[in-house]
Design an enzyme around this catalytic site. Structure first.
Site, PDB file in Angstrom:
ATOM      1  CG  HIS A  82      -2.045   1.008   1.076  1.00 30.78           C
ATOM      2  ND1 HIS A  82      -1.920   2.337   1.402  1.00 30.78           N
ATOM      3  CD2 HIS A  82      -3.301   0.853   0.607  1.00 30.78           C
ATOM      4  CE1 HIS A  82      -3.060   2.953   1.156  1.00 30.78           C
ATOM      5  NE2 HIS A  82      -3.905   2.073   0.671  1.00 30.78           N
ATOM      6  N   GLY A 163       6.131  21.893   9.737  1.00 33.49           N
ATOM      7  CA  GLY A 163       7.413  21.259   9.998  1.00 33.49           C
ATOM      8  C   GLY A 163       8.450  21.648   8.957  1.00 33.49           C
TER       9      GLY A 163
END
Length: 300
Positions: A82, A163
């Site tokens: 995935h 961030g």
């Protein structure tokens, strides 16, 4: 009126039961938040969680879950089928009852900021929180996955929204979002073991290859049933009802000499999706959801 939000986060571990349980327990043990279920997938090596809760308890459950994922999952070692960019890969929120989409968007923003404050893990915003059109699509954010993204995260167009322009060295990054409704996961099981038939029908169904714009679909082999299935993520069962898609799959399968054995709902779905199917099959006239007696128990 009580407010309830539906969350369907996923983290990048689907094999180690001790790690899965440690992460899931963060949601299960949070008062004011109910764990509906969780769905580990060994091949994908990820686990999807479904939970509902009031805004503040749900927020805390998502933060504790993310923290445990960052603690126990090392993206430098993690592998799976995935697409993913982080240990706690996604945290999507959806309004369920007594809460607006705008309130979910605001809560997603709070979660994103708190993730970086507590854990110093960068955050991408998607869905209604996306900073541009490209980032509304998870595939754009995940392009290259963890391994590829860490090489280009310094570029302005690929850098996190919160961030530094880099990924966390072991936790990667997390995608936080809010949207009107979550996806409905459906497997239509075919009476054959020929996966090429399921893949051909899936290509006809999914939006990017000319099918329904609100559906993503793949064909795969179901080991537990020794049959193949057309597996769909349906993002709008109101405008693209399940019965319409089922009929297309049934017709295409019949043209290939194959029958349909049944339909498997993976996880939860809204009442309206099934009521729509019943209305179509029974040709209901002047039907009102208030005629479903169980609906009158809500709020008692």
């Amino acid at each position: 009126m009580s407010q309830f939000i539906h969350a369907v986060p996923n983290f990048s571990e689907g094999r180690d039961q001790k790690i899965i349980e440690a992460i899931v327990s963060q949601v299960r043990e949070t008062e004011g938040c109910k764990l509906i279920d969780f769905y580990p997938d060994a091949e994908f090596n990820r686990t999807v969680i479904e939970a509902i809760g009031r805004p503040e308890p749900l927020k805390e459950a998502m933060l504790k879950m993310a923290g445990k994922s960052y603690e126990l999952i090392d993206m430098e070692k993690q592998q799976g089928a995935h697409p993913r960019i982080g240990a706690q890969d996604t945290i999507p929120l959806f309004p369920l009852k007594g809460v607006t989409l705008e309130e979910c968007v605001a809560l997603a923003e709070e979660i994103g900021r708190e993730i970086y404050k507590r854990y110093e893990v960068p955050v991408f915003f998607s869905g209604e929180n996306a900073r541009n059109e490209d980032r509304k699509n998870l595939a754009f954010i995940r392009k290259g996955q963890y391994e590829g993204l860490k090489k280009v995260a310094h570029l302005p167009e690929r850098a996190p929204d919160i961030g530094p322009a880099a990924l966390h060295p072991t936790a990667g990054a997390t995608i936080v979002s809010a949207a009107t409704c979550g996806l409905t996961a459906v497997n239509v099981i075919l009476d054959t073991t020929d996966v090429s038939i399921a893949k051909a029908i899936a290509m006809m169904v999914r939006g990017p290859s000319g099918g329904f714009s609100t559906i993503r679909s793949v064909g795969f082999y179901m080991e537990d049933k020794d049959k193949v299935a057309v597996s769909m993520n349906m993002f709008d069962t109101q405008n693209t009802p399940l019965h319409r898609v089922f009929r297309l799959i049934e017709d295409e399968a019949r043209a290939k000499g194959v029958g349909v054995l049944g339909t498997q709902i993976v996880g939860t779905l809204h009442n309206d999706a099934l009521i729509s199917c019943a209305g179509h099959a029974l040709r209901l006239v002047d039907f009102d959801p208030k005629q479903i007696i169980e609906n009158h128990m809500i709020g008692l």
